[in-house]
Design an enzyme around this catalytic site. Structure first.
Site, mmCIF file in Angstrom:
data_model
loop_
_atom_site.group_PDB
_atom_site.id
_atom_site.type_symbol
_atom_site.label_atom_id
_atom_site.label_comp_id
_atom_site.label_asym_id
_atom_site.label_seq_id
_atom_site.Cartn_x
_atom_site.Cartn_y
_atom_site.Cartn_z
ATOM 1 N N CYS A 1 -42.848 -61.964 60.569
ATOM 2 C CA CYS A 1 -41.657 -62.700 61.065
ATOM 3 C C CYS A 1 -40.908 -62.746 60.124
ATOM 4 C CB CYS A 1 -42.237 -64.296 61.447
ATOM 5 S SG CYS A 1 -43.743 -64.213 62.818
ATOM 6 N N ALA B 1 -52.595 -62.615 61.984
ATOM 7 C CA ALA B 1 -52.461 -64.170 62.333
ATOM 8 C C ALA B 1 -53.609 -64.551 63.286
ATOM 9 C CB ALA B 1 -51.271 -64.072 63.288
ATOM 10 N N ALA B 2 -54.051 -63.697 64.535
ATOM 11 C CA ALA B 2 -55.060 -64.152 65.280
ATOM 12 C C ALA B 2 -56.556 -63.897 64.732
ATOM 13 C CB ALA B 2 -54.920 -63.336 66.450
ATOM 14 N N ARG C 1 -28.919 -86.252 81.504
ATOM 15 C CA ARG C 1 -27.998 -87.256 82.203
ATOM 16 C C ARG C 1 -27.356 -86.545 83.187
ATOM 17 N NH1 ARG C 1 -25.051 -91.484 78.556
ATOM 18 N NH2 ARG C 1 -23.563 -90.079 79.212
ATOM 19 N N SER D 1 -53.447 -61.317 56.513
ATOM 20 C CA SER D 1 -52.619 -62.661 56.620
ATOM 21 C C SER D 1 -50.942 -62.628 55.915
ATOM 22 C CB SER D 1 -53.421 -63.419 55.722
ATOM 23 O OG SER D 1 -53.728 -65.071 56.432
ATOM 24 N N ARG E 1 -64.812 -72.757 59.104
ATOM 25 C CA ARG E 1 -64.807 -74.443 58.800
ATOM 26 C C ARG E 1 -65.630 -74.992 59.641
ATOM 27 N NH1 ARG E 1 -59.455 -73.532 60.518
ATOM 28 N NH2 ARG E 1 -58.009 -73.341 58.737
ATOM 29 N N TYR F 1 -30.290 -91.114 66.569
ATOM 30 C CA TYR F 1 -29.006 -90.664 66.262
ATOM 31 C C TYR F 1 -28.377 -91.169 65.166
ATOM 32 C CZ TYR F 1 -24.087 -92.307 65.925
ATOM 33 O OH TYR F 1 -22.754 -92.385 65.555
ATOM 34 N N ASP G 1 -51.449 -60.856 69.973
ATOM 35 C CA ASP G 1 -50.630 -59.937 70.755
ATOM 36 C C ASP G 1 -51.341 -58.940 71.535
ATOM 37 O OD1 ASP G 1 -48.555 -61.037 69.360
ATOM 38 O OD2 ASP G 1 -47.910 -59.360 68.344
ATOM 39 N N ASN H 1 -51.627 -67.494 66.328
ATOM 40 C CA ASN H 1 -52.586 -68.153 65.451
ATOM 41 C C ASN H 1 -53.501 -69.107 66.334
ATOM 42 O OD1 ASN H 1 -51.877 -67.950 62.526
ATOM 43 N ND2 ASN H 1 -49.834 -67.883 63.428
HETATM 44 C C1 LIG Z 1 -39.906 -58.403 62.946
HETATM 45 C C2 LIG Z 1 -40.885 -59.352 63.428
HETATM 46 C C3 LIG Z 1 -40.581 -60.849 63.656
HETATM 47 C C4 LIG Z 1 -41.115 -61.951 64.177
HETATM 48 N N1 LIG Z 1 -40.724 -63.140 64.545
HETATM 49 C C5 LIG Z 1 -41.531 -63.888 65.023
HETATM 50 C C6 LIG Z 1 -41.012 -65.455 65.008
HETATM 51 O O1 LIG Z 1 -39.933 -65.859 64.514
HETATM 52 N N2 LIG Z 1 -41.829 -66.360 65.676
HETATM 53 C C7 LIG Z 1 -43.051 -66.058 66.285
HETATM 54 O O2 LIG Z 1 -43.840 -66.591 66.867
HETATM 55 N N3 LIG Z 1 -43.582 -64.721 66.232
HETATM 56 C C8 LIG Z 1 -42.629 -63.454 65.626
HETATM 57 N N4 LIG Z 1 -43.267 -62.354 65.729
HETATM 58 C C9 LIG Z 1 -44.153 -62.089 66.113
HETATM 59 C C10 LIG Z 1 -45.553 -61.994 65.253
HETATM 60 O O3 LIG Z 1 -45.485 -61.614 64.121
HETATM 61 C C11 LIG Z 1 -46.834 -61.704 65.969
HETATM 62 O O4 LIG Z 1 -46.890 -62.182 67.315
HETATM 63 C C12 LIG Z 1 -48.105 -61.791 65.451
HETATM 64 O O5 LIG Z 1 -47.936 -61.169 64.023
HETATM 65 C C13 LIG Z 1 -49.353 -61.364 66.015
HETATM 66 O O6 LIG Z 1 -50.265 -61.636 65.334
HETATM 67 P P1 LIG Z 1 -51.684 -60.796 65.606
HETATM 68 O O7 LIG Z 1 -52.859 -61.091 64.506
HETATM 69 O O8 LIG Z 1 -52.166 -60.699 67.159
HETATM 70 O O9 LIG Z 1 -51.431 -59.137 65.610
HETATM 71 P P2 LIG Z 1 -50.586 -58.363 64.272
HETATM 72 O O10 LIG Z 1 -50.183 -59.233 63.308
HETATM 73 O O11 LIG Z 1 -50.065 -57.252 64.547
HETATM 74 O O12 LIG Z 1 -52.205 -57.904 63.434
HETATM 75 C C14 LIG Z 1 -53.013 -57.172 64.134
HETATM 76 C C15 LIG Z 1 -53.615 -56.259 62.888
HETATM 77 O O13 LIG Z 1 -54.729 -55.693 63.559
HETATM 78 C C16 LIG Z 1 -54.892 -54.498 62.695
HETATM 79 N N5 LIG Z 1 -55.454 -53.612 63.129
HETATM 80 C C17 LIG Z 1 -55.170 -52.911 64.610
HETATM 81 N N6 LIG Z 1 -55.898 -52.108 64.816
HETATM 82 C C18 LIG Z 1 -56.988 -52.074 64.147
HETATM 83 C C19 LIG Z 1 -58.294 -51.348 64.016
HETATM 84 N N7 LIG Z 1 -58.561 -50.502 65.235
HETATM 85 N N8 LIG Z 1 -59.116 -51.697 62.912
HETATM 86 C C20 LIG Z 1 -58.736 -52.462 61.933
HETATM 87 N N9 LIG Z 1 -57.573 -53.318 62.127
HETATM 88 C C21 LIG Z 1 -56.546 -52.985 63.121
HETATM 89 C C22 LIG Z 1 -53.454 -54.345 62.266
HETATM 90 O O14 LIG Z 1 -53.259 -53.290 61.098
HETATM 91 C C23 LIG Z 1 -52.897 -55.583 61.866
HETATM 92 O O15 LIG Z 1 -53.069 -55.982 60.785
HETATM 93 C C24 LIG Z 1 -42.414 -61.420 64.890
HETATM 94 C C25 LIG Z 1 -42.899 -60.267 64.747
HETATM 95 C C26 LIG Z 1 -42.126 -59.139 64.166
HETATM 96 C C27 LIG Z 1 -42.349 -57.599 64.135
#
Ligand SMILES: Cc1cc2nc3c(=O)[nH]c(=O)nc-3n(C[C@H](O)[C@H](O)[C@H](O)COP(=O)(O)OP(=O)(O)OC[C@H]3O[C@@H](n4cnc5c(N)ncnc54)[C@H](O)[C@@H]3O)c2cc1C
Length: 444
Positions: A41, A7-8, A436, A37, A18, A420, A277, A299
């Protein structure tokens, strides 16, 4: 260079692209896993069978990013960062130089330090491979599951495992599920889960995963009891994955996540950004440093980092702690401060709880909804809100989050022009009713 392709990381890469074409900015993403990507969730709903195909959880492939001149290297780990030299060392030993680095390494699931946690049959819910492993265990005949943890992942897993026909026990250390809610609202969640046939064992930290002679998990033991099971699912929350950042010498914050400014620039090394995260953020109302592992922030923060790298000023605006989930038909949502946070923040506050229905009472499908509002005593300023109720309840939190974000009082919210029609709400939407009641009590 971007480390972490979910995501991030991919939001940062896409936004930077972009704003700056390939002849100005080369972008390389290193991802240790096989895909980028993907939606963590969606994993519970794939396990539950609502999502038919794993590939539907993948928003974009490396090939699609390549079309945008973003080079994605999957199955490539960033082994170390040389901050002084401005280089990242990849699995194959290559040293990639960078002008800007985005650390987006994500979260690390909490793992209690108890015997047996590495037994066969104990599963995390973090990556797509975890989802595949749990699906395989169900297909192989698992009949009972113990879910450790009563947060949103624990609740979602309890629901989908039950949907797949397993007998589910949720074991949690807290006195009620959903610790981000006030206790009275958590008790409603606990009671509703019991009514659904989910066995909820509260106030019981796990002490051991008991194993068969062949090393397969067979029970979860607490101080109170031992719960037989075929599989154990970990839903104990998410900390930041910062081992790479820590070893490199990037400054971590009080939460243990990477300390960043509002631009997502690292405090210690301005050419390094962190998002998602693995990064620390701040509460919009209190300014307090917090760590919130949610995709919605990951995101946005990634996009902020990408904007700044692309030359467009941007700042992350903070979080209110807005979140929602569901277990069965029960929807659970919260935003702003809960009473403990309001107390800790030194607010003089009061709470009001109302019960209403999601639709006009006579309209089919009208379900109960409970809304709890936390307002500042005297001013009526909205501080926090929590919702527990049937289908159609949870998303109402967004109105309350918007009102809190805008600094509205309960009285102002009570006067807003909300929609409503009988299929969607009673004449007065429950949000308006709650506002209210809260404003009337302030005045009286
Ligand atoms: C079961 C579940 C349900 C969820 N439901 C929700 C929801 O409903 N709503 C919501 O807002 N959020 C939800 N989340 C949280 C959300 O998925 C995370 O907050 C989000 O994915 C974080 O994105 P990120 O890019 O920070 O980290 P991540 O998605 O963890 O991605 C980090 C990436 O970095 C890679 N990486 C790590 N270290 C290295 C390295 N040294 N070299 C190369 N690659 C590396 C990992 O392999 C991974 O692909 C949920 C999470 C889970 C597990």
């Amino acid at each position: 260079v971007v480390i972490g392709g979910d995501a991030a990381g991919m939001s940062a890469a896409a936004q930077a692209r972009r704003l700056r074409p390939a002849d100005e900015l080369e972008i390389v993403v290193l991802e240790q896993g096989p895909e980028v990507s993907y939606s963590a969730c969606g994993i519970p709903y794939w396990i539950g069978g609502l999502v038919s195909d794993r590939d539907r959880l993948i928003a974009r492939t490396p090939e699609q990013f390549a079309e945008k001149d973003i080079e994605v290297r999957t199955s490539t780990r960033a082994e170390s960062i040389d901050l002084a030299a401005g280089k990242v060392v990849a699995t194959d030993g290559e040293r990639l130089g960078y002008d800007s680095l985005v650390v987006a390494t994500g979260g690390r699931p909490a793992r209690p330090d108890v015997p047996g946690l590495d037994a066969d049959g104990v599963y995390g819910v973090h990556r797509l491979s975890d989802g595949a492993a749990i699906r395989a265990a169900i297909t192989a005949g698992a009949k009972r599951a113990v879910v450790l943890g009563g947060g949103y992942i624990g609740l979602e897993m309890a629901e989908v495992l039950q949907t797949r026909g397993l007998a589910v026990t949720v074991v949690l250390a807290d006195p009620v599920p959903m610790a981000q809610l006030d206790r009275d609202m958590g008790e409603r969640v606990c009671a509703a889960m019991g009514d659904m046939g989910i066995d909820v064992q509260t106030g019981q930290p796990v002490r051991e995963i008991e194993m068969d002679a062949d090393g397969t998990a067979r029970a979860v033991r607490t101080d109170t009891g031992s719960y037989d099971t075929d599989i154990v699912v970990l839903g104990l929350g998410m900390g930041p994955e910062v081992s790479l950042a820590r070893e490199a010498g990037l400054q971590l914050g009080v939460t243990g996540a990477i300390d960043v400014a509002h631009t997502q620039r690292s405090r210690s090394h301005p050419e390094v950004f962190a998002a998602g995260d693995c990064s620390q953020t701040f509460h919009k109302m209190t300014g307090e440093a917090i760590h919130v592992a949610l995709g919605t922030h990951a995101n946005k923060q990634g996009k902020i980092a990408g904007s700044v790298i692309g030359g467009r000023p941007a700042r992350f605006a903070g979080v209110l702690g807005t979140a929602m989930t569901k277990v069965g038909d029960l929807e659970v949502a919260r935003t702003g401060l809960c009473t403990t946070q309001a107390e800790d923040g030194g607010f003089d506050f009061r709470t009001e709880t109302i019960d209403a229905t999601t639709r006009a009472g006579y309209y089919p499908g009208a379900a109960p909804i409970t809304i709890k509002l936390i307002t500042e005593r005297g001013s009526g300023l909205l501080l926090g809100a929590q919702i527990v109720g049937g289908p159609g309840s949870g998303k109402r939190i967004d109105v309350l989050a918007t009102a809190i974000w805008a600094g509205m009082t309960a009285e102002e919210l009570a006067g807003t022009d909300l929609s409503y029609a009988p299929p969607f709400s009673p004449t007065y939407d429950p949000v308006v009713v709650a506002a209210r009641v809260a404003s009337r009590i302030q005045q009286g």
